[in-house]
Design a protein around this motif. Structure first.
Motif, PDB file in Angstrom:
ATOM      1  N   PRO A  26      62.979  29.244   7.106  1.00 32.87           N
ATOM      2  CA  PRO A  26      62.091  28.152   6.699  1.00 32.87           C
ATOM      3  C   PRO A  26      60.619  28.538   6.835  1.00 32.87           C
ATOM      4  O   PRO A  26      60.252  29.332   7.703  1.00 32.87           O
ATOM      5  CB  PRO A  26      62.428  27.022   7.673  1.00 32.87           C
ATOM      6  N   HIS A  27      59.792  27.969   5.979  1.00 32.72           N
ATOM      7  CA  HIS A  27      58.340  28.095   6.101  1.00 32.72           C
ATOM      8  C   HIS A  27      57.912  27.100   7.180  1.00 32.72           C
ATOM      9  O   HIS A  27      58.488  26.020   7.300  1.00 32.72           O
ATOM     10  CB  HIS A  27      57.656  27.756   4.780  1.00 32.72           C
ATOM     11  N   VAL A  28      56.908  27.449   7.962  1.00 37.12           N
ATOM     12  CA  VAL A  28      56.490  26.607   9.080  1.00 37.12           C
ATOM     13  C   VAL A  28      55.033  26.191   8.903  1.00 37.12           C
ATOM     14  O   VAL A  28      54.163  27.028   8.675  1.00 37.12           O
ATOM     15  CB  VAL A  28      56.650  27.351  10.427  1.00 37.12           C
ATOM     16  N   MET A  43      60.860  19.473   3.015  1.00 38.40           N
ATOM     17  CA  MET A  43      61.034  19.759   4.438  1.00 38.40           C
ATOM     18  C   MET A  43      62.516  19.728   4.792  1.00 38.40           C
ATOM     19  O   MET A  43      63.310  19.052   4.133  1.00 38.40           O
ATOM     20  CB  MET A  43      60.304  18.719   5.284  1.00 38.40           C
ATOM     21  N   LEU A  44      62.863  20.439   5.854  1.00 39.40           N
ATOM     22  CA  LEU A  44      64.216  20.311   6.399  1.00 39.40           C
ATOM     23  C   LEU A  44      64.344  18.885   6.926  1.00 39.40           C
ATOM     24  O   LEU A  44      63.339  18.262   7.313  1.00 39.40           O
ATOM     25  CB  LEU A  44      64.442  21.332   7.507  1.00 39.40           C
ATOM     26  N   PRO A  45      65.549  18.322   6.927  1.00 36.55           N
ATOM     27  CA  PRO A  45      65.734  16.903   7.280  1.00 36.55           C
ATOM     28  C   PRO A  45      65.064  16.464   8.586  1.00 36.55           C
ATOM     29  O   PRO A  45      64.433  15.411   8.631  1.00 36.55           O
ATOM     30  CB  PRO A  45      67.255  16.744   7.358  1.00 36.55           C
ATOM     31  N   LEU A  66      61.725  24.062   3.372  1.00 35.92           N
ATOM     32  CA  LEU A  66      62.828  24.821   2.780  1.00 35.92           C
ATOM     33  C   LEU A  66      62.399  26.252   2.471  1.00 35.92           C
ATOM     34  O   LEU A  66      61.282  26.472   1.987  1.00 35.92           O
ATOM     35  CB  LEU A  66      63.293  24.148   1.494  1.00 35.92           C
ATOM     36  N   PRO A  67      63.293  27.227   2.717  1.00 38.47           N
ATOM     37  CA  PRO A  67      62.946  28.616   2.432  1.00 38.47           C
ATOM     38  C   PRO A  67      62.705  28.865   0.934  1.00 38.47           C
ATOM     39  O   PRO A  67      61.815  29.596   0.553  1.00 38.47           O
ATOM     40  CB  PRO A  67      64.150  29.412   2.908  1.00 38.47           C
TER      41      PRO A  67
END
Length: 144
Positions: free
Chosen positions: A12-14, A77-79, A25-26
């Motif tokens: 994942p991108h941060v 974004m991740l959940p 999300l990557p």
């Protein structure tokens, strides 16, 4: 025979905002990104927010525009991060920075509605062109 290897992002991108780490999300499929961007742009167009005269803009209009931007960002974004983000209070400038970053990540650095055949980016500051400056060519020096 030539071989071309293309890597896919798997991590994942941060985005670090203060003490928060939001994970994005990557990879995102192009059509998903384009559709989400178009939806956000449509809301902004419909609202016709005048960024030069925000004082004269109805607060509800500004809230709706901000919500459209936040919703767009949360989609990538991740959940767990999306859930955290929906409860965070952030200055609008942070939303703008995140928006620009997300466009760079998933849109290849340009808004997804711009044509790949559009004009190339301007040269970097400090780079000299190869043409002769009109003012330099027509300037006379005393004594010649």
């Amino acid at each position: 025979m030539a071989t071309k290897k293309i890597a896919l992002n798997v991590e994942p991108h941060v985005a670090e905002i203060g003490d928060h780490r939001l994970l994005f999300l990557p990879e995102v499929m192009g059509d998903e990104f384009i559709d989400a961007y178009a939806e956000m742009q449509e809301v902004h167009r419909r609202l016709s927010v005048d960024t030069e005269d925000l004082a004269g803009t109805d607060p509800e209009t500004l809230r709706e525009a901000s919500a459209a931007t936040r919703s767009f960002l949360a989609r990538f974004m991740l959940p767990e991060s999306a859930e955290e983000f929906t409860g965070m209070r952030l200055p609008d400038r942070v939303h703008v920075e995140l928006l620009e970053w997300v466009v760079e990540l998933y849109g290849g650095g340009r808004p997804p509605t711009s044509s790949p055949a559009s004009a190339p980016a301007s040269p970097r500051a400090g780079t000299r062109g190869t043409g002769t400056s009109r003012s330099k060519a027509s300037t006379r020096t005393r004594g010649r």
